[in-house]
Scaffold this motif. Structure first.
Motif, PDB file in Angstrom:
ATOM      1  N   LEU A  50      14.101   7.524 -24.551  1.00 27.32           N
ATOM      2  CA  LEU A  50      14.657   7.019 -23.295  1.00 27.32           C
ATOM      3  C   LEU A  50      13.688   7.238 -22.136  1.00 27.32           C
ATOM      4  O   LEU A  50      13.547   6.396 -21.246  1.00 27.32           O
ATOM      5  N   ALA A  51      13.018   8.402 -22.156  1.00 31.62           N
ATOM      6  CA  ALA A  51      12.046   8.685 -21.093  1.00 31.62           C
ATOM      7  C   ALA A  51      10.907   7.665 -21.126  1.00 31.62           C
ATOM      8  O   ALA A  51      10.376   7.274 -20.086  1.00 31.62           O
ATOM      9  N   TRP A  52      10.541   7.246 -22.332  1.00 31.24           N
ATOM     10  CA  TRP A  52       9.492   6.235 -22.486  1.00 31.24           C
ATOM     11  C   TRP A  52       9.944   4.893 -21.921  1.00 31.24           C
ATOM     12  O   TRP A  52       9.231   4.255 -21.151  1.00 31.24           O
ATOM     13  N   TRP A  53      11.159   4.478 -22.280  1.00 35.90           N
ATOM     14  CA  TRP A  53      11.685   3.218 -21.746  1.00 35.90           C
ATOM     15  C   TRP A  53      11.828   3.290 -20.221  1.00 35.90           C
ATOM     16  O   TRP A  53      11.614   2.304 -19.517  1.00 35.90           O
ATOM     17  N   ALA A  54      12.218   4.476 -19.731  1.00 37.45           N
ATOM     18  CA  ALA A  54      12.362   4.643 -18.275  1.00 37.45           C
ATOM     19  C   ALA A  54      11.027   4.417 -17.578  1.00 37.45           C
ATOM     20  O   ALA A  54      10.975   3.871 -16.468  1.00 37.45           O
ATOM     21  N   GLY A  55       9.932   4.822 -18.231  1.00 38.39           N
ATOM     22  CA  GLY A  55       8.603   4.606 -17.667  1.00 38.39           C
ATOM     23  C   GLY A  55       8.289   3.121 -17.522  1.00 38.39           C
ATOM     24  O   GLY A  55       7.781   2.665 -16.501  1.00 38.39           O
ATOM     25  N   TRP A  56       8.623   2.346 -18.563  1.00 35.53           N
ATOM     26  CA  TRP A  56       8.390   0.897 -18.483  1.00 35.53           C
ATOM     27  C   TRP A  56       9.265   0.258 -17.414  1.00 35.53           C
ATOM     28  O   TRP A  56       8.847  -0.660 -16.712  1.00 35.53           O
ATOM     29  N   LEU A  57      10.495   0.766 -17.309  1.00 32.49           N
ATOM     30  CA  LEU A  57      11.420   0.235 -16.303  1.00 32.49           C
ATOM     31  C   LEU A  57      10.890   0.496 -14.893  1.00 32.49           C
ATOM     32  O   LEU A  57      10.941  -0.372 -14.011  1.00 32.49           O
ATOM     33  N   TRP A  58      10.365   1.721 -14.705  1.00 33.65           N
ATOM     34  CA  TRP A  58       9.812   2.090 -13.391  1.00 33.65           C
ATOM     35  C   TRP A  58       8.618   1.176 -13.057  1.00 33.65           C
ATOM     36  O   TRP A  58       8.500   0.674 -11.939  1.00 33.65           O
ATOM     37  N   ASN A  59       7.759   0.964 -14.054  1.00 32.43           N
ATOM     38  CA  ASN A  59       6.622   0.062 -13.845  1.00 32.43           C
ATOM     39  C   ASN A  59       7.088  -1.358 -13.523  1.00 32.43           C
ATOM     40  O   ASN A  59       6.564  -2.013 -12.614  1.00 32.43           O
ATOM     41  N   ALA A  60       8.084  -1.813 -14.276  1.00 33.00           N
ATOM     42  CA  ALA A  60       8.600  -3.170 -14.037  1.00 33.00           C
ATOM     43  C   ALA A  60       9.146  -3.282 -12.617  1.00 33.00           C
ATOM     44  O   ALA A  60       8.946  -4.301 -11.930  1.00 33.00           O
ATOM     45  N   ALA A  61       9.819  -2.217 -12.173  1.00 38.97           N
ATOM     46  CA  ALA A  61      10.397  -2.227 -10.829  1.00 38.97           C
ATOM     47  C   ALA A  61       9.318  -2.418  -9.774  1.00 38.97           C
ATOM     48  O   ALA A  61       9.476  -3.220  -8.835  1.00 38.97           O
ATOM     49  N   TRP A  62       8.196  -1.714  -9.914  1.00 41.29           N
ATOM     50  CA  TRP A  62       7.183  -1.767  -8.856  1.00 41.29           C
ATOM     51  C   TRP A  62       6.246  -2.961  -9.013  1.00 41.29           C
ATOM     52  O   TRP A  62       5.707  -3.441  -8.014  1.00 41.29           O
ATOM     53  N   VAL A  63       6.085  -3.464 -10.234  1.00 42.98           N
ATOM     54  CA  VAL A  63       5.371  -4.747 -10.378  1.00 42.98           C
ATOM     55  C   VAL A  63       6.198  -5.842  -9.703  1.00 42.98           C
ATOM     56  O   VAL A  63       5.667  -6.680  -8.946  1.00 42.98           O
TER      57      VAL A  63
ATOM     58  N   HIS B 286       0.831  -1.212   0.000  1.00 44.87           N
ATOM     59  CA  HIS B 286       0.000   0.000   0.000  1.00 44.87           C
ATOM     60  C   HIS B 286       0.867   1.265   0.000  1.00 44.87           C
ATOM     61  O   HIS B 286       0.698   2.152  -0.837  1.00 44.87           O
ATOM     62  N   THR B 287       1.802   1.354   0.918  1.00 45.99           N
ATOM     63  CA  THR B 287       2.600   2.581   1.023  1.00 45.99           C
ATOM     64  C   THR B 287       3.532   2.743  -0.178  1.00 45.99           C
ATOM     65  O   THR B 287       3.652   3.827  -0.733  1.00 45.99           O
ATOM     66  N   ASN B 288       4.164   1.652  -0.578  1.00 51.55           N
ATOM     67  CA  ASN B 288       5.155   1.760  -1.660  1.00 51.55           C
ATOM     68  C   ASN B 288       4.531   2.118  -3.003  1.00 51.55           C
ATOM     69  O   ASN B 288       5.059   2.975  -3.721  1.00 51.55           O
ATOM     70  N   VAL B 289       3.398   1.461  -3.333  1.00 48.41           N
ATOM     71  CA  VAL B 289       2.857   1.743  -4.669  1.00 48.41           C
ATOM     72  C   VAL B 289       2.236   3.142  -4.719  1.00 48.41           C
ATOM     73  O   VAL B 289       2.217   3.773  -5.785  1.00 48.41           O
ATOM     74  N   LEU B 290       1.766   3.649  -3.582  1.00 47.26           N
ATOM     75  CA  LEU B 290       1.194   4.999  -3.623  1.00 47.26           C
ATOM     76  C   LEU B 290       2.282   6.064  -3.675  1.00 47.26           C
ATOM     77  O   LEU B 290       2.151   7.062  -4.394  1.00 47.26           O
ATOM     78  N   ILE B 291       3.357   5.865  -2.929  1.00 50.78           N
ATOM     79  CA  ILE B 291       4.424   6.881  -2.945  1.00 50.78           C
ATOM     80  C   ILE B 291       5.174   6.842  -4.278  1.00 50.78           C
ATOM     81  O   ILE B 291       5.355   7.869  -4.927  1.00 50.78           O
ATOM     82  N   PHE B 292       5.599   5.636  -4.679  1.00 51.45           N
ATOM     83  CA  PHE B 292       6.455   5.572  -5.870  1.00 51.45           C
ATOM     84  C   PHE B 292       5.671   5.300  -7.155  1.00 51.45           C
ATOM     85  O   PHE B 292       6.104   5.694  -8.232  1.00 51.45           O
ATOM     86  N   GLY B 293       4.542   4.606  -7.020  1.00 55.56           N
ATOM     87  CA  GLY B 293       3.728   4.357  -8.206  1.00 55.56           C
ATOM     88  C   GLY B 293       2.880   5.557  -8.566  1.00 55.56           C
ATOM     89  O   GLY B 293       3.080   6.174  -9.609  1.00 55.56           O
ATOM     90  N   TRP B 294       1.962   5.929  -7.680  1.00 54.28           N
ATOM     91  CA  TRP B 294       1.061   7.047  -7.986  1.00 54.28           C
ATOM     92  C   TRP B 294       1.791   8.389  -7.972  1.00 54.28           C
ATOM     93  O   TRP B 294       1.885   9.057  -9.010  1.00 54.28           O
ATOM     94  N   LEU B 295       2.308   8.785  -6.808  1.00 52.31           N
ATOM     95  CA  LEU B 295       2.904  10.124  -6.739  1.00 52.31           C
ATOM     96  C   LEU B 295       4.152  10.216  -7.615  1.00 52.31           C
ATOM     97  O   LEU B 295       4.315  11.176  -8.382  1.00 52.31           O
ATOM     98  N   GLY B 296       5.027   9.224  -7.518  1.00 48.60           N
ATOM     99  CA  GLY B 296       6.266   9.266  -8.293  1.00 48.60           C
ATOM    100  C   GLY B 296       5.998   9.378  -9.787  1.00 48.60           C
ATOM    101  O   GLY B 296       6.563  10.241 -10.477  1.00 48.60           O
ATOM    102  N   MET B 297       5.106   8.535 -10.297  1.00 49.90           N
ATOM    103  CA  MET B 297       4.898   8.511 -11.756  1.00 49.90           C
ATOM    104  C   MET B 297       4.091   9.719 -12.236  1.00 49.90           C
ATOM    105  O   MET B 297       4.358  10.254 -13.316  1.00 49.90           O
ATOM    106  N   SER B 298       3.128  10.180 -11.444  1.00 52.43           N
ATOM    107  CA  SER B 298       2.384  11.372 -11.888  1.00 52.43           C
ATOM    108  C   SER B 298       3.304  12.591 -11.871  1.00 52.43           C
ATOM    109  O   SER B 298       3.203  13.474 -12.733  1.00 52.43           O
TER     110      SER B 298
END
Lengths: 49, 476
Positions: free
Chosen positions: B89-102, B55-67
């Motif tokens: 590169l920014a696009w690939w970084a987005g997928w990487l960030w998603n992969a990290a939190w999945v 709960h805490t991790n996906v909201l801080i780094f998933g929701w707030l971080g990505m928005s």
């Protein structure tokens, strides 16, 4: 609709004023300094009373 | 390609915004009716402890971080007057960030013990396994490279304060994340606790705060069509934030065995944070002065203003609760989590939504299709969220009275806190409904929204005609 890439290059200029901190802001800063150094660090009201 | 990258970060953030609060509501139900969900959670092998971490991790780094990164990718090129450097590169970084939190969600859920790469780490808000940390750092450095090079390529000499906050925030994010997820592993005992406290509070202060404020500094003058109230205050606010915030972390552990000067330094720093907060609040609330009627038409301005009110409340509360006189009473109670929700789920979620409401029409070419759904989200945040927060805080106060004054055990407090806990669950579910409305509005606008032109309001019922540029105001 304009081309997204060209939209991305349009510079945006946000103008800035020269407003001042209101007088009550200075009062709050003085209160914060007093609270920070004279009240906050000391255990004035411990659980034992 | 730049718009594609922004859209990826934006939509991903909306996904995490829905997942995180669903887990939050389930957790609050466990406090209200203990055991009611046991059969399901045992079948899922998802105990409270692991659910809370997700709960805490996906909201801080998933929701707030990505928005916030979506907003950075949109705002900085426009303020620089230069196209985003290497948007691929920014696009690939987005997928990487998603992969990290999945990966983080799966690995925290799996709870594999004793493995250096995939086990949960012992640091609050830094529980994500090392595998996630490595992916996050690569993604973060990639984004930093793209936007820093964009700023180096800029056409304008002057750097508006949002650039200071957003670019500075990216670097403090990188430094803070490295300390809290890598350096902390090298310590033990009180030394570990000091580093952990530093990370825990700076995850908010050096990551979320500068990025959220940078977005608000951009949205508020443009949405209110007024010049920023004070350039000087914006600079004072930035540098005092950078000066006072890093030292505050240890106010989380005032009772721990470390030299007193360290905890006193944390308390003094915490109270002095009132100075940057004052600078920010004055700027945000004075900027729309003379054109406050824009708050009716502009949802980005509405959310930014609501966020500012929550920010003011949380920043008044924070310094007081960090002092010894108050801290002994509220420590180990839900008061602390309530405060964290006021900052992250209240103030910075509103800033994130303000940013998305501003960006969405401009990167998709579609207006938001329904004023009604936007109003559902806004009023759920304006009415239900404060009640949710009050129930949360009340639960903490009642818990402390029960334990510290009446000598009950923590488990026994469940009998005296069921009313605030019920309020928290019901209002939390109402806030979640507001988030679902937000996600639906954005999704449905893709096919129902009318074409958007620069200068239009974001919501069609508020006027489909382009707005007249404000004389002497911000220009877009």
């Amino acid at each position: 609709m304009s081309d997204p890439q060209s939209r991305n290059r349009e510079p945006i200029q946000i103008r800035e004023g020269h407003g001042r901190l209101p007088w009550w802001g200075w009062v709050l800063i003085v209160l914060a300094l007093i609270y920070a150094f004279l009240i906050g660090p000391f255990n004035w009201f411990p659980p034992q009373g | 390609m730049a718009e594609r990258a922004i859209r990826l970060w934006l939509w991903s953030s909306v996904f995490w915004l829905i997942l995180g609060p669903i887990l939050g509501v389930i957790q609050s139900l466990q406090f209200l009716i203990p055991g009611s969900l046991d059969a399901y959670l045992v079948a899922l092998e998802l105990p409270y402890s692991q659910m809370r971490i997700i709960h805490t991790n996906v909201l801080i780094f998933g929701w707030l971080g990505m928005s916030f990164v979506a907003a950075i990718l949109y705002i900085l090129p426009r303020l620089a007057g230069a196209p985003l450097h290497r948007p691929d590169l920014a696009w690939w970084a987005g997928w990487l960030w998603n992969a990290a939190w999945v990966a983080a969600v799966i690995l925290i859920w799996a709870g594999i013990p004793g493995h250096w790469l995939v086990s949960v780490q012992a640091a609050e808000v830094g529980e994500a396994p090392l595998l996630t940390d490595i992916l996050v750092v690569i993604s973060l450095l990639t984004v930093a490279y793209c936007v820093h090079t964009t700023i180096l390529n800029r056409q304008t000499r002057r750097l508006y304060v949002s650039v200071w906050y957003l670019l500075g925030g990216l670097y403090t994010t990188a430094a803070t994340y490295l300390v809290g997820n890598f350096l902390v592993l090298a310590f033990s005992g009180p030394g570990y606790q000091v580093i952990e406290a530093w990370w825990l509070h700076n995850a908010v202060g050096m990551i979320i705060t500068p990025l959220g404020l940078g977005i608000a500094y951009y949205v508020i003058p443009l949405a209110s069509q007024q010049p920023l109230y004070s350039h000087r205050l914006s600079i004072v606010g930035f540098w005092t934030l950078m000066a006072f915030y890093p030292g505050t972390g240890l106010h989380h552990f005032l009772q721990m065995p470390v030299p007193a000067w360290i905890t006193e330094f944390a308390v003094i720093s915490s109270v002095l944070l009132g100075i940057p907060v004052l600078a920010v609040i004055v700027n945000f609330l004075a900027t729309p002065r003379g054109n406050w009627n824009r708050i009716v038409a502009s949802y980005p301005l509405r959310f930014a203003t609501l966020g500012t009110i929550f920010y003011l409340a949380t920043c008044i509360q924070g310094p007081f609760q960090s002092t010894h006189a108050v801290n002994w009473y509220i420590h180990f109670t839900e008061w602390v989590q309530a405060h964290a929700h006021l900052a992250l789920a209240g103030a910075f979620t509103c800033y994130g939504m303000a940013g998305i409401f501003w960006i969405f029409p401009r990167v998709t070419g579609r207006q938001l299709y329904s004023r009604g759904w936007a109003a559902v989200t806004f009023w759920s945040m304006a009415i239900f969220f404060p009640i949710f927060y009050i129930g949360f805080t009340w639960s903490g106060v009642a818990t402390s009275a029960s334990v510290n004054l009446l000598g009950n055990t923590l488990y026994e407090t469940l009998n005296v806190t069921w009313i605030p806990r019920a309020s928290r669950t019901i209002m939390g579910a109402a806030v979640l409904f507001g988030f679902l409305a937000f996600a639906w509005l954005l999704l449905a606008s893709l096919w129902r929204g009318r074409p958007f032109e620069e200068g239009m309001n974001e919501v069609p019922e508020m006027g489909t005609e382009p707005l007249a540029a404000a004389e002497g105001g911000a220009t877009a």
